[in-house]
Design an enzyme around this catalytic site. Structure first.
Site, PDB file in Angstrom:
ATOM      1  N   ASP A 168      42.831  42.232 -62.951  1.00 28.22           N
ATOM      2  CA  ASP A 168      44.097  42.250 -63.683  1.00 28.22           C
ATOM      3  C   ASP A 168      44.327  40.852 -64.260  1.00 28.22           C
ATOM      4  O   ASP A 168      43.420  40.007 -64.242  1.00 28.22           O
ATOM      5  CB  ASP A 168      45.248  42.765 -62.797  1.00 28.22           C
ATOM      6  CG  ASP A 168      45.653  41.766 -61.707  1.00 28.22           C
ATOM      7  OD1 ASP A 168      44.993  40.715 -61.565  1.00 28.22           O
ATOM      8  OD2 ASP A 168      46.627  42.054 -60.986  1.00 28.22           O
ATOM      9  N   THR A 192      45.494  38.841 -55.066  1.00 26.14           N
ATOM     10  CA  THR A 192      45.168  38.805 -53.632  1.00 26.14           C
ATOM     11  C   THR A 192      43.986  39.683 -53.257  1.00 26.14           C
ATOM     12  O   THR A 192      43.427  39.529 -52.167  1.00 26.14           O
ATOM     13  CB  THR A 192      46.367  39.326 -52.818  1.00 26.14           C
ATOM     14  OG1 THR A 192      46.635  40.675 -53.242  1.00 26.14           O
ATOM     15  CG2 THR A 192      47.603  38.467 -53.016  1.00 26.14           C
ATOM     16  N   CYS A 203      42.046  40.819 -58.095  1.00 29.23           N
ATOM     17  CA  CYS A 203      43.408  40.602 -58.587  1.00 29.23           C
ATOM     18  C   CYS A 203      43.922  39.310 -57.965  1.00 29.23           C
ATOM     19  O   CYS A 203      43.111  38.447 -57.615  1.00 29.23           O
ATOM     20  CB  CYS A 203      44.305  41.813 -58.304  1.00 29.23           C
ATOM     21  SG  CYS A 203      44.502  42.276 -56.577  1.00 29.23           S
ATOM     22  N   HIS A 223      28.561  47.950 -41.322  1.00 27.88           N
ATOM     23  CA  HIS A 223      29.232  48.916 -40.438  1.00 27.88           C
ATOM     24  C   HIS A 223      30.013  49.991 -41.180  1.00 27.88           C
ATOM     25  O   HIS A 223      30.130  51.116 -40.691  1.00 27.88           O
ATOM     26  CB  HIS A 223      30.201  48.187 -39.501  1.00 27.88           C
ATOM     27  CG  HIS A 223      29.521  47.338 -38.471  1.00 27.88           C
ATOM     28  ND1 HIS A 223      30.173  46.762 -37.415  1.00 27.88           N
ATOM     29  CD2 HIS A 223      28.219  46.958 -38.347  1.00 27.88           C
ATOM     30  CE1 HIS A 223      29.326  46.070 -36.664  1.00 27.88           C
ATOM     31  NE2 HIS A 223      28.125  46.160 -37.225  1.00 27.88           N
ATOM     32  N   HIS A 236      26.990  53.769 -36.661  1.00 29.74           N
ATOM     33  CA  HIS A 236      28.060  53.627 -37.651  1.00 29.74           C
ATOM     34  C   HIS A 236      28.157  54.833 -38.593  1.00 29.74           C
ATOM     35  O   HIS A 236      29.187  55.038 -39.231  1.00 29.74           O
ATOM     36  CB  HIS A 236      27.855  52.360 -38.475  1.00 29.74           C
ATOM     37  CG  HIS A 236      27.758  51.131 -37.639  1.00 29.74           C
ATOM     38  ND1 HIS A 236      28.822  50.641 -36.920  1.00 29.74           N
ATOM     39  CD2 HIS A 236      26.706  50.320 -37.365  1.00 29.74           C
ATOM     40  CE1 HIS A 236      28.437  49.566 -36.246  1.00 29.74           C
ATOM     41  NE2 HIS A 236      27.151  49.351 -36.497  1.00 29.74           N
TER      42      HIS A 236
END
Ligand code: RB5
Length: 150
Positions: free
Chosen positions: A8, A67, A65, A98, A133
């Site tokens: 963004d 964060t 973005c 995992h 996993h």
């Protein structure tokens, strides 16, 4: 690998930097933008990128973005997508080993540029371990059906 990348308005510099790294490493890149000065709502970019990964058109996605959080929340709404929002190389390794994560999200306002490059390198080079996993990832995938009330 064919990789979709998008950001963004909070992360065009990192998108460009990572795109250059990917191309230099020989990957094929689908670039969703956005360019510096353009505005974009992260859910719109996340949806486009996530759909390309979910459909198999791209093997992996990288969504950036401010964060990484908004991108990952939105991308994880798309069935088949396992997006990880992270900021350290150990998590980048483990989300692949995992969780078989197929989308990497991080924030230009959170991680330094060298760390961002390292996250991408580790994310792309670490295989899924399978084994114990695999069943857990299958349980994650089974939750996808609930998203549309199935
Ligand atoms: C945009 O200002 C910012 O909210 C966005 O880039 C992101 O950090 C949201 O999770």
């Amino acid at each position: 690998m064919k990789i979709v990348i998008g950001c963004d308005h909070a992360a065009p510099e990192y998108r460009e930097m990572i795109k250059e790294e990917l191309l230099a490493a020989g990957h094929e890149v689908v670039d969703l933008g956005v360019e510096k000065g353009e505005k974009a709502d992260y859910p719109d970019i996340a949806e486009k990128g996530a759909r390309l990964v979910a459909s198999g058109a791209c093997e992996r996605g990288i969504l950036i973005c401010g964060t990484g959080i908004g991108m990952s929340i939105a991308a994880n709404k798309i069935p088949g997508v396992r997006a990880a929002c992270l900021s350290d190389p150990t998590s980048a390794r483990l989300c692949r080993a995992h969780n078989d994560a197929n989308v990497l999200c991080f924030g230009q306002r959170i991680v330094g540029s060298e760390t961002a490059k390292e996250l991408v390198a580790v994310f792309l080079s670490t295989p899924f371990e399978g084994g114990r996993h695999a069943g857990r990832v299958m349980k994650i995938n089974a939750l996808d059906g609930e998203k549309h009330g199935a």
